[in-house]
Design a protein around this motif. Structure first.
Motif, PDB file in Angstrom:
ATOM      1  N   VAL A 120       0.893  -1.138   0.141  1.00 41.77           N
ATOM      2  CA  VAL A 120      -0.033   0.148   0.061  1.00 41.77           C
ATOM      3  C   VAL A 120       0.852   1.220   0.081  1.00 41.77           C
ATOM      4  O   VAL A 120       0.574   2.086  -0.672  1.00 41.77           O
ATOM      5  N   ALA A 121       1.919   1.299   0.618  1.00 44.23           N
ATOM      6  CA  ALA A 121       2.898   2.168   0.872  1.00 44.23           C
ATOM      7  C   ALA A 121       3.496   2.554  -0.610  1.00 44.23           C
ATOM      8  O   ALA A 121       3.925   3.639  -1.005  1.00 44.23           O
ATOM      9  N   ALA A 122       3.773   1.444  -1.074  1.00 49.36           N
ATOM     10  CA  ALA A 122       4.696   1.360  -2.376  1.00 49.36           C
ATOM     11  C   ALA A 122       3.608   2.129  -3.566  1.00 49.36           C
ATOM     12  O   ALA A 122       4.181   2.743  -4.457  1.00 49.36           O
ATOM     13  N   ASN A 123       2.513   1.595  -3.376  1.00 43.07           N
ATOM     14  CA  ASN A 123       1.358   2.486  -4.251  1.00 43.07           C
ATOM     15  C   ASN A 123       1.519   3.696  -4.498  1.00 43.07           C
ATOM     16  O   ASN A 123       1.252   4.720  -5.207  1.00 43.07           O
ATOM     17  N   TYR A 124       1.783   4.465  -3.104  1.00 47.42           N
ATOM     18  CA  TYR A 124       1.711   5.785  -2.850  1.00 47.42           C
ATOM     19  C   TYR A 124       2.976   6.617  -3.261  1.00 47.42           C
ATOM     20  O   TYR A 124       2.975   7.730  -3.133  1.00 47.42           O
ATOM     21  N   LEU A 125       4.055   5.792  -3.328  1.00 48.40           N
ATOM     22  CA  LEU A 125       5.443   6.205  -3.484  1.00 48.40           C
ATOM     23  C   LEU A 125       5.345   7.293  -4.812  1.00 48.40           C
ATOM     24  O   LEU A 125       6.231   8.302  -4.865  1.00 48.40           O
ATOM     25  N   LEU A 148       4.098  10.572  -3.886  1.00 51.66           N
ATOM     26  CA  LEU A 148       5.152  11.354  -2.907  1.00 51.66           C
ATOM     27  C   LEU A 148       6.108  11.864  -3.911  1.00 51.66           C
ATOM     28  O   LEU A 148       6.462  13.118  -3.587  1.00 51.66           O
ATOM     29  N   LEU A 149       6.830  10.831  -4.936  1.00 47.32           N
ATOM     30  CA  LEU A 149       7.832  11.488  -5.509  1.00 47.32           C
ATOM     31  C   LEU A 149       7.421  12.739  -6.396  1.00 47.32           C
ATOM     32  O   LEU A 149       7.963  13.686  -6.660  1.00 47.32           O
ATOM     33  N   PHE A 150       6.094  12.649  -6.994  1.00 42.63           N
ATOM     34  CA  PHE A 150       5.749  13.586  -7.735  1.00 42.63           C
ATOM     35  C   PHE A 150       5.666  15.008  -7.114  1.00 42.63           C
ATOM     36  O   PHE A 150       6.053  16.073  -7.297  1.00 42.63           O
ATOM     37  N   LEU A 151       4.920  14.751  -5.788  1.00 42.65           N
ATOM     38  CA  LEU A 151       4.903  16.199  -4.930  1.00 42.65           C
ATOM     39  C   LEU A 151       6.115  16.541  -4.559  1.00 42.65           C
ATOM     40  O   LEU A 151       6.317  17.967  -4.539  1.00 42.65           O
ATOM     41  N   VAL A 152       7.230  15.786  -4.062  1.00 44.58           N
ATOM     42  CA  VAL A 152       8.786  16.237  -3.989  1.00 44.58           C
ATOM     43  C   VAL A 152       9.207  17.104  -5.107  1.00 44.58           C
ATOM     44  O   VAL A 152       9.853  18.208  -4.752  1.00 44.58           O
ATOM     45  N   VAL A 153       9.182  16.403  -6.441  1.00 42.01           N
ATOM     46  CA  VAL A 153       9.898  17.129  -7.365  1.00 42.01           C
ATOM     47  C   VAL A 153       8.977  18.524  -7.893  1.00 42.01           C
ATOM     48  O   VAL A 153       9.578  19.380  -8.105  1.00 42.01           O
ATOM     49  N   ALA A 154       7.642  18.386  -7.617  1.00 41.31           N
ATOM     50  CA  ALA A 154       6.846  19.644  -7.946  1.00 41.31           C
ATOM     51  C   ALA A 154       7.078  20.800  -6.815  1.00 41.31           C
ATOM     52  O   ALA A 154       7.416  21.867  -7.471  1.00 41.31           O
ATOM     53  N   LEU A 155       7.442  20.358  -5.637  1.00 40.50           N
ATOM     54  CA  LEU A 155       7.733  21.508  -4.706  1.00 40.50           C
ATOM     55  C   LEU A 155       9.131  22.042  -4.954  1.00 40.50           C
ATOM     56  O   LEU A 155       9.419  23.103  -4.912  1.00 40.50           O
ATOM     57  N   GLY A 156       9.915  20.990  -5.328  1.00 43.52           N
ATOM     58  CA  GLY A 156      11.379  21.456  -5.745  1.00 43.52           C
ATOM     59  C   GLY A 156      11.690  22.261  -6.678  1.00 43.52           C
ATOM     60  O   GLY A 156      12.351  23.163  -6.883  1.00 43.52           O
ATOM     61  N   ILE A 157      10.747  22.022  -7.844  1.00 42.00           N
ATOM     62  CA  ILE A 157      10.948  22.876  -8.943  1.00 42.00           C
ATOM     63  C   ILE A 157      10.291  24.173  -8.558  1.00 42.00           C
ATOM     64  O   ILE A 157      10.701  25.405  -9.095  1.00 42.00           O
ATOM     65  N   SER A 158       8.933  24.170  -8.125  1.00 46.24           N
ATOM     66  CA  SER A 158       8.318  25.717  -7.790  1.00 46.24           C
ATOM     67  C   SER A 158       9.187  26.132  -7.026  1.00 46.24           C
ATOM     68  O   SER A 158       9.227  27.601  -7.081  1.00 46.24           O
ATOM     69  N   GLY A 159       9.783  25.795  -5.966  1.00 48.30           N
ATOM     70  CA  GLY A 159      10.600  26.436  -4.909  1.00 48.30           C
ATOM     71  C   GLY A 159      11.942  27.088  -5.776  1.00 48.30           C
ATOM     72  O   GLY A 159      12.386  28.184  -5.414  1.00 48.30           O
ATOM     73  N   ALA A 160      12.497  26.360  -6.812  1.00 46.26           N
ATOM     74  CA  ALA A 160      13.568  26.683  -7.397  1.00 46.26           C
ATOM     75  C   ALA A 160      13.152  27.910  -8.475  1.00 46.26           C
ATOM     76  O   ALA A 160      13.956  29.175  -8.537  1.00 46.26           O
TER      77      ALA A 160
END
Length: 125
Positions: free
Chosen positions: A4-9, A12-24
């Motif tokens: 179940v946690a692997a299905n949400y990975l 989570l990865l998409f959110l981290v990348v999106a926040l990183g790019i928008s922060g940049a």
């Protein structure tokens, strides 16, 4: 439980990348401005450059309400066009219920246009 946690990975990865790019996009221009000196205003940088002369009045002047009414009507009929074109392409395969629903939608929009016309929202002085 691990599956179940692997299905949400990926989410989570998409959110981290999106926040990183928008922060940049927020932080990197500020850092570049510090290094290039673009953050130090002077009279030449603050001078009018679009029209060549200072504004006659305050730039925060109020607009007439009719401007907003016309803008809202434009958006409504733009959305109608966005719904109408895909429907027109597939009208023969989706059946009579979809045709009736679209006719009801168009009648509703026509009533809205008639109401706005009657209230004078389309009149401009």
């Amino acid at each position: 439980m691990a599956s179940v946690a692997a299905n949400y990975l990926p989410i989570l990865l998409f959110l981290v990348v999106a926040l990183g790019i928008s922060g940049a996009f927020v932080v990197l221009p500020m850092i570049a401005a510090r290094f290039t000196g673009a953050d130090k205003p002077n009279p030449d940088k603050l001078a009018e450059y679009e029209c060549g002369f200072p504004a006659f009045e305050d730039s925060r002047a109020q607009f007439d309400v009719r401007f907003y009414l016309v803008a809202i009507l434009f958006i409504v009929f733009d959305i109608e066009a966005a719904f109408l074109f895909p429907w027109a392409v597939s009208v023969f395969s989706i059946g009579w219920v979809a045709w009736g629903a679209m006719m009801l939608f168009i009648v509703e929009l026509a009533l809205g246009l008639a109401y706005a016309w009657k209230k004078g929202a389309l009149e401009w002085e």
